[in-house]
Design a protein around this motif. Structure first.
Motif, short mmCIF file in Angstrom:
data_model
loop_
_atom_site.label_atom_id
_atom_site.label_comp_id
_atom_site.label_asym_id
_atom_site.label_seq_id
_atom_site.Cartn_x
_atom_site.Cartn_y
_atom_site.Cartn_z
N GLY A 1 28.83 -34.73 21.12
CA GLY A 1 30.11 -35.35 20.84
C GLY A 1 31.24 -34.40 21.09
O GLY A 1 31.05 -33.37 21.73
N PRO A 2 32.40 -34.70 20.66
CA PRO A 2 32.79 -35.75 19.72
C PRO A 2 32.86 -37.13 20.36
O PRO A 2 33.20 -37.28 21.52
CB PRO A 2 34.17 -35.31 19.24
N PHE A 3 32.52 -38.13 19.56
CA PHE A 3 32.60 -39.53 19.97
C PHE A 3 33.65 -40.22 19.10
O PHE A 3 33.89 -39.82 17.96
CB PHE A 3 31.25 -40.22 19.79
N TYR B 1 33.43 -43.94 7.40
CA TYR B 1 34.17 -43.74 8.64
C TYR B 1 35.06 -44.94 8.92
O TYR B 1 34.80 -46.05 8.50
CB TYR B 1 33.20 -43.55 9.82
N LYS B 2 36.11 -44.68 9.68
CA LYS B 2 37.04 -45.74 10.08
C LYS B 2 37.08 -45.79 11.59
O LYS B 2 36.68 -44.85 12.28
CB LYS B 2 38.43 -45.45 9.53
N ILE B 3 37.58 -46.89 12.11
CA ILE B 3 37.74 -47.03 13.56
C ILE B 3 38.70 -45.96 14.05
O ILE B 3 39.69 -45.63 13.40
CB ILE B 3 38.22 -48.45 13.89
N ASN B 4 38.41 -45.38 15.20
CA ASN B 4 39.14 -44.30 15.88
C ASN B 4 38.90 -42.93 15.26
O ASN B 4 39.56 -41.97 15.65
CB ASN B 4 40.65 -44.60 15.96
N ASP B 5 37.96 -42.81 14.29
CA ASP B 5 37.57 -41.50 13.79
C ASP B 5 36.73 -40.79 14.84
O ASP B 5 35.99 -41.41 15.60
CB ASP B 5 36.74 -41.61 12.50
N LYS B 6 36.84 -39.48 14.88
CA LYS B 6 36.02 -38.66 15.77
C LYS B 6 34.80 -38.20 14.99
O LYS B 6 34.91 -37.73 13.85
CB LYS B 6 36.79 -37.44 16.27
#
Length: 115
Positions: free
Chosen positions: A99-101, A72-77
């Motif tokens: 979620g989504p978070f 995962y990467k930053i700003n992924d839902k």
């Protein structure tokens, strides 16, 4: 045992065979050295097998876990499994996921790197 002559359990070496009727004729030091050398051979074979097994386990572990540590990467839902639902009876109509978070930061080696 039971009135029979002993048979050699390891290999077919005539020189290492011990006849229980002629115990006096045995060169004990030679016999002891042959046992020690066989034990060393068996130990070396076992250590080689252990090393090969460890290398295979290491290779298999790396193929399973390399590149999967940070999918995962930053700003992924993302969705998170609702574990509260899993341990209760019933609840068939509740949502299995929360979620989504949005991912805000990624933890590596138990150190949070906030971006």
């Amino acid at each position: 045992m039971y009135g029979r002559k002993a048979i050699q359990a390891y290999g077919n070496d005539e020189e290492n065979y011990i006849d229980p009727d002629n115990v006096e004729e045995i060169d004990r030091e030679k016999h002891f050295q042959s046992i020690v050398s066989k034990m060393q051979d068996i130990h070396n074979i076992a250590m080689g097998n252990i090393n090969l097994a460890q290398l295979k386990q290491q290779r298999d572990y790396r193929t399973r876990h390399t590149g999967k540590n940070a999918p995962y990467k930053i700003n992924d839902k993302v969705l998170i499994w609702n574990s509260r639902r899993a341990d209760r009876k019933g609840g068939k109509m509740t949502r299995p996921w929360l979620g989504p978070f949005t991912i805000v930061w990624i933890v590596k080696s138990n150190i949070a790197n906030k971006c």
